[in-house]
Motif scaffolding. Structure first.
Motif, PDB file in Angstrom:
ATOM      1  N   ARG A   1       4.716  -2.698  -7.231  1.00 59.58           N
ATOM      2  CA  ARG A   1       4.890  -3.949  -6.075  1.00 59.58           C
ATOM      3  C   ARG A   1       3.688  -4.745  -5.996  1.00 59.58           C
ATOM      4  NH1 ARG A   1       6.073  -1.110  -2.125  1.00 59.58           N
ATOM      5  NH2 ARG A   1       8.246  -1.379  -1.631  1.00 59.58           N
TER       6      ARG A   1
ATOM      7  N   GLU B   1      11.010  -9.211  -4.221  1.00 55.03           N
ATOM      8  CA  GLU B   1      11.390  -7.861  -3.610  1.00 55.03           C
ATOM      9  C   GLU B   1      12.571  -7.969  -3.013  1.00 55.03           C
ATOM     10  OE1 GLU B   1       8.465  -5.056  -1.199  1.00 55.03           O
ATOM     11  OE2 GLU B   1       8.580  -6.984  -0.685  1.00 55.03           O
TER      12      GLU B   1
ATOM     13  N   ALA C   1       1.296  -3.199  -1.554  1.00 58.63           N
ATOM     14  CA  ALA C   1       1.300  -4.241  -2.634  1.00 58.63           C
ATOM     15  C   ALA C   1       0.055  -4.533  -3.235  1.00 58.63           C
ATOM     16  CB  ALA C   1       2.058  -5.678  -2.377  1.00 58.63           C
TER      17      ALA C   1
ATOM     18  N   GLU D   1       1.780  -8.627  -5.131  1.00 63.19           N
ATOM     19  CA  GLU D   1       1.957  -9.873  -4.323  1.00 63.19           C
ATOM     20  C   GLU D   1       0.941 -10.953  -4.625  1.00 63.19           C
ATOM     21  OE1 GLU D   1       0.151 -10.730   0.064  1.00 63.19           O
ATOM     22  OE2 GLU D   1       1.835  -9.156   0.238  1.00 63.19           O
TER      23      GLU D   1
ATOM     24  N   ARG E   1       6.350 -11.301  -2.995  1.00 57.48           N
ATOM     25  CA  ARG E   1       6.423 -10.125  -3.566  1.00 57.48           C
ATOM     26  C   ARG E   1       7.292  -9.763  -4.732  1.00 57.48           C
ATOM     27  NH1 ARG E   1       4.743  -5.383   0.937  1.00 57.48           N
ATOM     28  NH2 ARG E   1       2.569  -6.459   1.502  1.00 57.48           N
TER      29      ARG E   1
END
Length: 467
Positions: free
Chosen positions: A369, A407, A425, A371, A377
Motif C-alpha cells: 500500500r 485504493e 502506507a 501513498e 493511495r
C-alpha cells in the motif's frame, strides 16, 4: 424563476452497469451509500436518480455514464477540484460544490479551469524532470520516446486493432491448442510453414518471406512461442489496419514510425491471444488474479499484466490500473497508467516502491500500500521474473513487473487481500527531483528549486534539509 431540473429515471442503465461489473445489488448499494430497497426502487424506475446518487456512481465508476445531462461532468470536475488532496487546505465537500454549481456556476467553472491549469503545470514539471534525467532537456524526442508517449496519449488502447484482433481470434479453431490453430491458419491461408529451430542461430524467431518459412526457437517458453506466432499472423492479416493507425499517428521520424509498427503488431498479438470481452469478463470474475488469468489464456505473467492495462474501450472499460516493467538497474522499460500515478520515465524512480525489491526476488509476489505526496493511495503488486534465453550462451533476462490501482478499487483487486486494513502506507514519490517529502531517508538529492539548509551539528541519514 429558475426551471426545475428534470428528474432522471434511468434504472435500467444502472442495472446494466451493475451486471457488467458483476456486482450484487447489496454490494452496489453499500458502495453508493444507499439502502438496498432504495437501489431496487431506482432500478425499477420507481424513484429517480438524484444528484447525490449520480455523484456516488461517478465516483465509484468514473468511466461509466448513465445519463446525458451536461451538468454532471462539470459537477464531477468541480468536486474533483474541490477535494483534491494535493491541495492541503480548505477542501470542500460534494454538497457544498453542488450548491456552488447551482448558485455560482461561473465561479465553479473558474475553479475547474484553475485546477486544470494546476494539473497541467504539474505534468509539465514531470516532463521537465524526465528531460533533465535523460540528458535531453533540449532537442527533439528520441524515436522510442515518441512511440512511448503516443501509446500513453492513446490510453494504451487502439480500438480498430483491438476489435479486428478479436474478430480474428473468433476465426481460429477452438477444438485444438491455440498455437496449433494459429499454425494451421498460417499454413492454409498464407502458405507459411513453421519450423522449430534449436540451433540458437535465429534468436527468438525469423521469417523468410520468399521461402514462406517461419523459424521459431524451441528453447522459448510455450507462451512466448504462441505470442510470436500470433505476432506473425496479425502482421499478415491486419496490415491495412496497422498501416492506417501508423499513418494517423503523425510521428516525426521514420525510425519512430517503424518502431510504432512493431508496437502495433505486438499490441494486436496480445489482443488476439486475450480477446477484449472474454479477458475483461474473466479478469472481473477472478478479481484480476494474474496467475489465474495467465493459466486460462495460456499467456505469460507479464502479458496478462500488460493486457489489463489496455482495457480502456469506451463504455466497456476495465479496472483503471497502472502497469510497468523495471529492469535490474531500476530503469522503467515499459509503462502505462490509467490512474493518477505518473512514472519517472528515465529511471530515478522512488526506491521505496516495492517493484525494486521484487527485481531481486524472482517468482514471488510482493504487495504494497503506497501513498503519493498528494495523498492518493495505491495498492500495487510486483513480481520479479526471469525470462529464459533457451541457451547457456545467452544470459536470461531478469526484471520485475508491477500492477496496481487506486485504493478505492481495492475490493476488485485480489492482491489487496494481503494487506491489513490498519497497515500503514509506504510514502513514495515520482522522483527525488520533484518529490516534496522532507523526512525521507532514501532521498538521493533535494528537489529542484529548493533551498538547501545544512546544520553541521545535526547528523541525519540525509546530510541536509530544504525548504
Amino acid at each position: 424563476m429558475k426551471p426545475a431540473r428534470q428528474r432522471l429515471f434511468a434504472g435500467y442503465k444502472l442495472r446494466e452497469l451493475r451486471n457488467r461489473h458483476g456486482i450484487a445489488q447489496a454490494a452496489l448499494a453499500e458502495r453508493l451509500g444507499i439502502s438496498v430497497s432504495y437501489l431496487s426502487q431506482i432500478e425499477n424506475n420507481d424513484r429517480p436518480i438524484t444528484p447525490p446518487v449520480l455523484l456516488a456512481i461517478a465516483r465509484e465508476f468514473p468511466f461509466e455514464n448513465i445519463e446525458s445531462d451536461d451538468q454532471l461532468p462539470v459537477l464531477r470536475a468541480a468536486v474533483e477540484a474541490a477535494t483534491d488532496v494535493s491541495v492541503p487546505r480548505d477542501r470542500l465537500d460534494e454538497d457544498a460544490m453542488q450548491r456552488a454549481m447551482e448558485q455560482q456556476p461561473l465561479l465553479a467553472r473558474r475553479l475547474i479551469a484553475v485546477h486544470e491549469a494546476y494539473r497541467r503545470s504539474q505534468e509539465q514539471l514531470r516532463v521537465l524532470d524526465d528531460r533533465v534525467e535523460s540528458g535531453a532537456a533540449e532537442g527533439p524526442q528520441l524515436p522510442w520516446e515518441e512511440v512511448r508517449d503516443w501509446f500513453q496519449a492513446e490510453g494504451n488502447y487502439i480500438d480498430a486493432l483491438d476489435r479486428s484482433a478479436e474478430v480474428l481470434r473468433d476465426t481460429l479453431a477452438d477444438n485444438e491448442p491455440l498455437d496449433r490453430a494459429i499454425e494451421d491458419r498460417l499454413r492454409l491461408w498464407h502458405a507459411v510453414r513453421v519450423e522449430r529451430d534449436d540451433s540458437d542461430a535465429t534468436g527468438l524467431s525469423s521469417f523468410d518471406k520468399k521461402a514462406r518459412v517461419f523459424r521459431l526457437n524451441t528453447g522459448l517458453p510455450p507462451e512466448s512461442r504462441a505470442f510470436l506466432l500470433a505476432n506473425l499472423l496479425v502482421r499478415l492479416e491486419l496490415p491495412n489496419e496497422m498501416r492506417l493507425v501508423a499513418k494517423n499517428a503523425e510521428l516525426a521520424t521514420d525510425a519512430a514510425r517503424e518502431l510504432l509498427s512493431v508496437g502495433l503488431a505486438n499490441y494486436a498479438a496480445g489482443a488476439m491471444l486475450m480477446p477484449y470481452g472474454a479477458f475483461r469478463a474473466q479478469a472481473q470474475e477472478v478479481r484480476h488474479d494474474i496467475d489465474r488469468l495467465r493459466q486460462r489464456f495460456g499467456v505469460s505473467f507479464e502479458q496478462a499484466c500488460h493486457r489489463l492495462s489496455t482495457l480502456q474501450r469506451p463504455g466497456d472499460v476495465g479496472l483503471p490500473v497502472f502497469f510497468c516493467r523495471v529492469d535490474m538497474a531500476g530503469n522503467i522499460t515499459k509503462r502505462h497508467s490509467a490512474t493518477r500515478l505518473q512514472f519517472a520515465r528515465f529511471g530515478g524512480a522512488c526506491p521505496l516502491w516495492v517493484v525494486h525489491e521484487a527485481v531481486a526476488i524472482p517468482d514471488r509476489v510482493l504487495v504494497q500500500r503506497a501513498e503519493m505526496p498528494d495523498g492518493t493511495r495505491y495498492v500495487s503488486m510486483a513480481k520479479g521474473l526471469v525470462k529464459p534465453s533457451g541457451s547457456f550462451a545467452r544470459t536470461p533476462r531478469r526484471y520485475a513487473v508491477a500492477l496496481g490501482c487506486e485504493e478505492e478499487h481495492a475490493a476488485d483487486f485480489v492482491y489487496a487481500d494481503a494487506l491489513g486494513s490498519n497497515e500503514a502506507a509506504t510514502p513514495i514519490g515520482t522522483s527525488c527531483r520533484i518529490c516534496p517529502r522532507r523526512n525521507c531517508d532514501q532521498r538521493a538529492f533535494p528537489p529542484a528549486a529548493s533551498i538547501i539548509e545544512i546544520d553541521p551539528d545535526v547528523r541525519a541519514a540525509v546530510p541536509y534539509s530544504f525548504r
